[in-house]
Design an enzyme around this catalytic site. Structure first.
Site, PDB file in Angstrom:
ATOM      1  N   THR A 118      -9.593 -24.457   4.713  1.00 38.79           N
ATOM      2  CA  THR A 118     -10.183 -24.808   3.424  1.00 38.79           C
ATOM      3  C   THR A 118     -10.981 -26.107   3.588  1.00 38.79           C
ATOM      4  OG1 THR A 118      -8.356 -26.221   2.714  1.00 38.79           O
ATOM      5  CG2 THR A 118      -8.131 -23.864   2.280  1.00 38.79           C
TER       6      THR A 118
ATOM      7  N   GLY B 131      -5.846 -14.194   3.260  1.00 39.78           N
ATOM      8  CA  GLY B 131      -5.435 -13.062   2.435  1.00 39.78           C
ATOM      9  C   GLY B 131      -6.223 -12.950   1.139  1.00 39.78           C
TER      10      GLY B 131
ATOM     11  N   TYR C 283     -15.783  16.680  22.102  1.00 41.80           N
ATOM     12  CA  TYR C 283     -15.598  17.965  21.440  1.00 41.80           C
ATOM     13  C   TYR C 283     -14.524  18.811  22.105  1.00 41.80           C
ATOM     14  CZ  TYR C 283     -16.506  22.994  20.867  1.00 41.80           C
ATOM     15  OH  TYR C 283     -16.367  24.330  20.682  1.00 41.80           O
TER      16      TYR C 283
ATOM     17  N   CYS D   8       0.824  -1.217   0.000  1.00 40.88           N
ATOM     18  CA  CYS D   8       0.000   0.000   0.000  1.00 40.88           C
ATOM     19  C   CYS D   8       0.853   1.260   0.000  1.00 40.88           C
ATOM     20  CB  CYS D   8      -0.885   0.062   1.246  1.00 40.88           C
ATOM     21  SG  CYS D   8      -1.824  -1.417   1.543  1.00 40.88           S
TER      22      CYS D   8
END
Lengths: 446, 446
Positions: free
Chosen positions: B271, B280, B423, B42
């Site tokens: 699996t 992934g 805030y 990335c």
């Protein structure tokens, strides 16, 4: 129909605007002691600091704006001195001392809170200030300039105290903070997290004395020094940031029921007298975790309460939920946030908890500019998240918000550990620290 | 016991590290085609952009680190070419062409995904690049320098495409983006939100062509131009950011069940063959909102799946939850995030929704440096939050995370409207835009 709202802070003005949003016809009158309205008291330290250029900048609307844009009448510099709740009448005194009465169909008490000034010697000397209204802020700045102040003492190491301390330091003053509790931010953070804030401020050159009260303020006419323990410290000014007390006098006069700390209200923000509502710092609320009564003197609480009161008065059903007292502060380069239960209060209340901790960065390790972030999370012994404290360089507020939602929805440690946090190198780490803190707690929960 | 992990991306390495975290004795072998491991794909656009100085910076660990610190063996530059799942054996070929076999007790397929290159004329010319591995990144930079490239064409306006486009622009190239869909970020944002991103990039000088495919790439030996519709555009290089396809060849050879899009796994990341796990980009997952199978080719998903597989292999029960495909990207001054359902997909799937919108700032109106932020929230017709898209100048990622938690916990519009958001003027507005967006939806829900 006429609604009279006493007080022009966030709670009062939000109530007014909300009523108008849902009803075009109701006559709305806001009465306030202040000259300026619609400013953010939370912004005062940032004007002192110089980040915001002027106090004029933090005033967002004038009474004329309210009249023109929302048909809301605002009567300034006028005190409401009595409420006759049997006859739905109030008595007011304007700035010239003229007394007048007014009828109401609904009354909203948004009378706020008054700074609590400890009754010590010297508290009335020139150069002693509170930090509540914009006028306080203007007076502080004026005094610094006129008296060429070099040394300031801030009493109280809550968020406002520390923000003011940092602000005064930025103005070039030497600053000493005096706090009775053994830590800074005592109602906000646990001691271990507070230490990180303290170290940062000390590194910035602010002196902090803990576990000692201010004994007295010394001076002829104006502040010259303060006494803390056996020591005398020179001072040109003293800022009292020693907390606030709800203004409940008018509520008492009206005959509204007063609770443990402040005006009692139901979920609709209605007092014990059905056509009198109360909102903001003058009411007490329910703590989400403990179910006990508590105070919530925050701007966000005021706004949310104003919306609830306003809707109900306009005939729309709305409820105010129990609070987490979620809060954030920015002091220099540090952003500090907390929500829900601290370990300190859990221990006080003998609530068994499990703690999760994590440190991380706000960006990917290799991405420039990432800031450190440290997280402490509090879980029930069953793993439900009860609280979160974060000290970091950026992006703290929204993480606190995420955890507030998690607390409200009784999310557990496993869910937070496995939560889908988004990732991109410039804005987060692939292993989100919130998730790592939950994982840390999980180890102890298993 | 020996665990063999095929693939050294985030999923594979997280699986390895997680097994080791919970078990000191299991032999762990990672086999990868790549020379470099433990880098963040990335980050490639941000190196191109120049914000990250060098590709070396984004490599966080070497195989030697893994051996020394975690006793994990990593065999690089080696392809696994066959799996004999009856006899628990794999066949490998190293960089010198030597074939060798290895037994396993558990096998983890972390084979990732391959960039999909559309089968067009010119796709094999010099100067056509994909953006997947660190080597791709290094090759792109080298080509820009050696060939003194001035004009780049990026094919695909997904997050990687746009990040690369901006990165190349920062390197001084003229950039043209070509996207088949009628909007940028088609899988991420609705058209209206995407338009804001598009306008920003166009203002930054990037040319964008929508609704048209790249017809062909023209050149003798290397890229000289591209054909889009009837137009020819000069180009020195072409970046293919046209999506990825899961690598499922080995899974097929092993006899693992393949689902609609990729390898089928259960909640444990197992699996159809009990001692073969898959994690992934090569697996398919369940969409939280629709319950349908989907892909989730994100670094965070890979990490979370690696943790689940690792724990289960180490004998600790763990489950991978359905996904929201929560994602964030930073492109220049814009931070863009999305989670859950978009209005576009809701319409495709004929799910009735209500939309809430709000605009705001990331700081109090009067506090310097506040950035605009725009929010679109998707609710079910009963008011449950289903999705959120945000485009803003800062503090988007954690707001997306807050909304991801809200979606997971089926929070409704009224709860978000009344939520306690923290805030302080330097970090938020007293009226949080998330809350305002929910309020906007409420009006339509009532």
């Amino acid at each position: 129909m006429r609604v009279v709202i006493i007080g022009s802070g966030a709670a009062g003005l939000t109530t007014a605007s909300t009523i108008r949003k849902y009803n075009k016809d109701i006559e709305i009158v806001v009465i306030t002691k202040e000259r300026e309205i619609a400013y953010s008291p939370c912004a005062i330290p940032y004007v002192i600091e110089g980040t915001i250029k002027s106090f004029d900048d933090i005033v967002m609307h004038t009474p004329a704006d309210y009249k023109k844009e929302r048909n809301i009448d605002i009567i300034t510099e006028t005190a409401v001195v009595d409420v006759d709740s049997k006859n739905n009448k109030i008595k007011c005194i304007d700035k010239n001392g003229n007394e007048f009465g007014m009828d109401y169909d609904y009354l909203v008490l948004a009378t706020g809170a008054e700074p609590f000034i400890p009754p010590i010697e010297g508290k009335d000397l020139k150069g002693v200030f509170k930090v509540r209204s914009i006028e306080d802020g203007r007076n502080i700045l004026k005094y610094i300039e006129e008296e060429k102040c070099n040394k300031a003492v801030v009493v109280g190491a809550g968020a406002i105290g520390l923000e003011m301390a940092y602000g005064l330091k930025c103005r070039g003053l030497d600053v000493l903070v005096v706090e009775m509790a053994p830590q800074v931010l005592p109602r906000f953070l646990d001691p271990d997290m507070a230490e990180r804030v303290q170290k940062y401020l000390e590194k910035e050159g602010i002196k902090i004395i803990l576990s000692k009260p201010l004994e007295k303020i010394i001076g002829e006419e104006k502040v010259e020094a303060v006494c803390v323990g056996d020591q005398v410290y020179e001072a040109d000014m003293v800022i009292m940031a020693t907390g606030v007390r709800p203004n409940i006098e008018l509520a008492k006069k009206a005959g509204c029921k007063i609770g443990k700390f402040a005006i009692e209200v139901n979920e609709k923000m209605q007092t014990s007298i059905p056509n009198i509502y109360a909102v903001g710092d003058c009411v007490e609320v329910v703590d989400f975790i403990t179910g006990e009564k508590t105070l919530s003197p925050f701007g966000t609480t005021a706004v949310r309460q104003g919306k609830v009161a306003g809707k109900n008065i306009a005939g729309i059903d709305a409820k105010f939920y129990p609070v987490l007292n979620s809060a954030v502060s920015k002091i220099g380069e540090l952003e500090i946030g907390g929500t829900g239960l601290t370990a300190f209060s859990a221990n006080l209340k003998r609530i068994p908890i499990v703690i999760g901790r994590a440190k991380g960065l706000t960006r990917a390790r290799y991405y420039p500019g990432g800031k450190e972030i440290e997280i402490k999370m509090i879980f029930s012994e069953n793993g439900t998240v009860f609280g979160c404290q974060i000290v970091g360089g950026e992006r703290v507020a929204e993480r606190i918000d995420a955890m507030s939602i998690a607390i409200f929805k009784k999310v557990n440690a496993e869910e937070i550990a496995n939560m889908e946090f988004c990732y991109a190198p410039p804005v987060s780490m692939v292993n989100e620290p919130l998730s790592l803190a939950a994982e840390d707690a999980l180890k102890k929960l298993h």
